[in-house]
Design an enzyme around this catalytic site. Sequence first.
Site, PDB file in Angstrom:
ATOM      1  N   ASP A   1       0.786  -1.250  -0.019  1.00  0.00           N
ATOM      2  CA  ASP A   1      -0.106  -0.006   0.082  1.00  0.00           C
ATOM      3  C   ASP A   1       0.793   1.211   0.136  1.00  0.00           C
ATOM      4  O   ASP A   1       0.930   2.106   0.912  1.00  0.00           O
ATOM      5  CB  ASP A   1      -1.012  -0.159   1.139  1.00  0.00           C
ATOM      6  CG  ASP A   1      -1.891   1.208   1.120  1.00  0.00           C
ATOM      7  OD1 ASP A   1      -2.144   1.488  -0.020  1.00  0.00           O
ATOM      8  OD2 ASP A   1      -2.585   1.184   2.060  1.00  0.00           O
TER       9      ASP A   1
ATOM     10  N   ASP B   1       2.092   1.027   8.325  1.00  0.00           N
ATOM     11  CA  ASP B   1       0.706   0.431   7.504  1.00  0.00           C
ATOM     12  C   ASP B   1       1.154  -0.808   7.001  1.00  0.00           C
ATOM     13  O   ASP B   1       0.948  -0.637   5.502  1.00  0.00           O
ATOM     14  CB  ASP B   1       0.149   1.556   6.744  1.00  0.00           C
ATOM     15  CG  ASP B   1      -1.314   1.385   6.567  1.00  0.00           C
ATOM     16  OD1 ASP B   1      -1.850   0.369   6.984  1.00  0.00           O
ATOM     17  OD2 ASP B   1      -2.064   2.127   6.031  1.00  0.00           O
TER      18      ASP B   1
HETATM   19  N1  ADP Z   1       4.265   3.927  13.768  1.00  0.00           N
HETATM   20  C1  ADP Z   1       3.953   5.204  13.607  1.00  0.00           C
HETATM   21  N2  ADP Z   1       4.741   6.292  13.621  1.00  0.00           N
HETATM   22  C2  ADP Z   1       4.256   7.447  13.128  1.00  0.00           C
HETATM   23  N3  ADP Z   1       3.312   7.877  12.558  1.00  0.00           N
HETATM   24  C3  ADP Z   1       2.206   6.671  12.444  1.00  0.00           C
HETATM   25  C4  ADP Z   1       2.592   5.529  12.894  1.00  0.00           C
HETATM   26  N4  ADP Z   1       1.532   4.738  12.482  1.00  0.00           N
HETATM   27  C5  ADP Z   1       0.662   5.313  12.091  1.00  0.00           C
HETATM   28  N5  ADP Z   1       1.100   6.731  11.902  1.00  0.00           N
HETATM   29  C6  ADP Z   1       0.370   7.832  11.411  1.00  0.00           C
HETATM   30  O1  ADP Z   1      -1.201   7.425  11.423  1.00  0.00           O
HETATM   31  C7  ADP Z   1      -1.730   7.212   9.976  1.00  0.00           C
HETATM   32  C8  ADP Z   1      -2.481   6.062   9.986  1.00  0.00           C
HETATM   33  O2  ADP Z   1      -1.975   4.820  10.315  1.00  0.00           O
HETATM   34  P1  ADP Z   1      -1.863   3.761   9.171  1.00  0.00           P
HETATM   35  O3  ADP Z   1      -1.189   2.440   9.898  1.00  0.00           O
HETATM   36  O4  ADP Z   1      -1.282   4.229   7.824  1.00  0.00           O
HETATM   37  O5  ADP Z   1      -3.328   3.576   9.071  1.00  0.00           O
HETATM   38  P2  ADP Z   1      -4.567   3.221   8.103  1.00  0.00           P
HETATM   39  O6  ADP Z   1      -4.596   1.839   7.744  1.00  0.00           O
HETATM   40  O7  ADP Z   1      -5.790   3.904   8.619  1.00  0.00           O
HETATM   41  O8  ADP Z   1      -3.969   4.023   6.818  1.00  0.00           O
HETATM   42  C9  ADP Z   1      -0.111   7.386   9.274  1.00  0.00           C
HETATM   43  O9  ADP Z   1      -0.511   7.765   7.940  1.00  0.00           O
HETATM   44  C10 ADP Z   1       0.563   8.098  10.092  1.00  0.00           C
HETATM   45  O10 ADP Z   1       0.278   9.638   9.835  1.00  0.00           O
HETATM   46 MG    MG Z   2      -2.158   4.185   5.963  1.00  0.00          MG
END
Ligand code: ADP
Ligand code: MG
Length: 264
Positions: free
Chosen positions: A183, A200
């Site tokens: 992704d 993600d």
């Molecule tokens: N480990 C991390 N460190 C810093 N920011 C994070 C982290 N995990 C998520 N985020 C923030 O949260 C947002 C959404 O998390 P993500 O895992 O991408 O979930 P989704 O499946 O909703 O896209 C990311 O785009 C980022 O901005």
């Molecule tokens: Mg994401």
Amino acid sequence: MESISQLPKNIRKHLSNEAYETDHTGMSDSSVFLFQDKILKIQKNTLEAETEYRMMQWLKDRLPVPQVYAHEIQGDVSYLLMSRCPGEMACAKKYISDPDLLTDRLAQGLKKLWEVDISGCPADWRLKRKLEQAQFNVEHGLVDIENTEPGTFGEGGFAGPKELLDWLYGNQPQEEPVLSHGDFCLPNLLFDEATAWYIDLGRAGIADKWCDIALCYRSLSHNYDGVYGDQHREGLDDLLLFRKLGLAPDWEKIRYYILLDELF
Ligand SMILES: Nc1ncnc2c1ncn2[C@@H]1O[C@H](COP(=O)(O)OP(=O)(O)O)[C@@H](O)[C@H]1O
Ligand SMILES: [Mg+2]
């Protein structure tokens, strides 16, 4: 999350009554809570949630990914507590306003994935598996046809998800297997001065190299054409990413993988 006290014990014990913010970037059904130095991701305990946890563990000595602090499943909900990566998302203004820098860093981010030795990788998303999963999504009505590229469905496009799936089965490209993020869009990469962090990871695993290139290209384009954020199309040369990658664009494969992603 109503309150920290309702979280599973194994998660709660890592969190005092710290303040947190809620993320609104992601397009999935997950809830992401940003603590000062930790992230809590709560999502339905699907195959993707399980893959995210397993791939984060497997990648920890291979690539810059969050460190897993705790993982719990309660009922049908998965709780993943991880370290907060430094830096800013690739879609931050700082990068969007500098397409040369942005594409340079995205290309580096892609190339570093391809250097990882995939032997022993716990997730395999080569087309055989990926199409089975797409089929599952189609058969269970999990495809969100509202949230697709213009032209995928309807006039001039496919009649519906089933027709698209049939076309994808019938037109499979030759695969070049690499480690794929799965992704690879701008909000799923964080850049600090020295490092590109991958987050993600629910769709990460072995897949064709062009899968990530295609999704990177789509995300990059939409961060300039006004689909996400402001329109700055004049700021982006369509071929810049490919020059940075040192590859000629394979538009057929790019189209294939963007279409395949419509079923997820
Ligand atoms: N480990 C991390 N460190 C810093 N920011 C994070 C982290 N995990 C998520 N985020 C923030 O949260 C947002 C959404 O998390 P993500 O895992 O991408 O979930 P989704 O499946 O909703 O896209 C990311 O785009 C980022 O901005
Ligand atoms: Mg994401």
